[in-house]
Write an enzyme that holds these catalytic residues in place. Structure first.
Site, PDB file in Angstrom:
ATOM      1  N   LYS A 143       0.867  -1.267   0.152  1.00 16.79           N
ATOM      2  CA  LYS A 143      -0.033  -0.010   0.025  1.00 16.79           C
ATOM      3  C   LYS A 143       0.968   1.160  -0.005  1.00 16.79           C
ATOM      4  CE  LYS A 143      -3.612  -2.360   2.542  1.00 16.79           C
ATOM      5  NZ  LYS A 143      -3.027  -3.685   2.869  1.00 16.79           N
ATOM      6  N   CYS A 144       1.829   1.443  -0.823  1.00 16.47           N
ATOM      7  CA  CYS A 144       2.871   2.337  -0.944  1.00 16.47           C
ATOM      8  C   CYS A 144       2.967   2.984  -2.384  1.00 16.47           C
ATOM      9  CB  CYS A 144       4.195   1.748  -0.685  1.00 16.47           C
ATOM     10  SG  CYS A 144       5.551   2.958  -0.861  1.00 16.47           S
ATOM     11  N   GLY A 145       3.115   4.201  -2.258  1.00 18.10           N
ATOM     12  CA  GLY A 145       3.379   4.898  -3.469  1.00 18.10           C
ATOM     13  C   GLY A 145       4.009   4.299  -4.629  1.00 18.10           C
ATOM     14  N   LEU A 146       5.132   3.673  -4.151  1.00 14.99           N
ATOM     15  CA  LEU A 146       6.224   2.907  -4.989  1.00 14.99           C
ATOM     16  C   LEU A 146       5.670   1.287  -5.331  1.00 14.99           C
ATOM     17  CD1 LEU A 146       9.360   4.095  -3.056  1.00 14.99           C
ATOM     18  CD2 LEU A 146       8.328   5.122  -5.234  1.00 14.99           C
ATOM     19  N   THR A 147       4.567   0.912  -4.762  1.00 14.55           N
ATOM     20  CA  THR A 147       4.030  -0.306  -5.174  1.00 14.55           C
ATOM     21  C   THR A 147       4.178  -0.683  -6.532  1.00 14.55           C
ATOM     22  OG1 THR A 147       2.834  -0.406  -3.071  1.00 14.55           O
ATOM     23  CG2 THR A 147       2.040  -2.139  -4.458  1.00 14.55           C
TER      24      THR A 147
END
Length: 158
Positions: free
Chosen positions: A34-38
């Site tokens: 659930k990360c912007g980098l996912t």
């Protein structure tokens, strides 16, 4: 201690010694669902598919230490990665990468390749490139896209 003496548990609970990867180029990544980098999962999988036949492996280690961005169970994380990004590279059980509970693998990686200001992992998707002899060649910041590592992978595989 060296890379090949370490071990970790796969998502299915099976213990894996890193010496199984001897002779291969390995990219180790601490991941989060659930990360912007996912979306980097997509590029990681593409690299894996492109270079797997030449002896390249990607090893994913979910971690919930950064803004609680991987709070699900190992099963939920594994399903998310497969369903949303088609991840087929090896995913390991969720670990800690910093602090007292840091997994021995990450203690080793941080010792071998310190970050810009300290050895601590700063965020999800920090990447470590390991050569065929188990040496940590380089550490990449979370914002470095996997596709930007491709040239380094190609050099090692030659």
């Amino acid at each position: 201690m060296n890379f090949y003496h370490l071990e970790a548990k796969k998502m299915n609970g099976q213990m894996v010694r890193m010496d199984e990867y001897q002779g291969k180029v390995v990219l180790i990544v601490n991941t989060a669902s659930k990360c912007g980098l996912t979306p980097q999962f997509k590029e990681l999988e593409a690299l894996y598919q492109d270079y797997k036949p030449q002896g390249f492996e990607v090893l994913g280690f979910p971690c919930n230490q950064f803004a609680k961005q991987d709070s699900g169970s190992n099963k939920e994380i594994h399903e998310f990665c497969q369903l949303n990004y088609g991840v087929s590279f090896t995913m390991f059980e969720k670990i800690e990468v910093n602090g007292e509970g840091a997994h021995p693998l990450y203690r080793f990686l941080k010792k071998e390749a310190k970050g810009l200001f300290s050895s601590e992992i700063k965020w999800n998707f920090t990447k470590f490139l390991i050569d065929q002899n188990g040496r940590v060649i380089r550490r990449y910041a979370p914002t470095v896209k996997p596709s930007k590592i491709e040239a380094d992978i190609q050099k090692l595989l030659k």
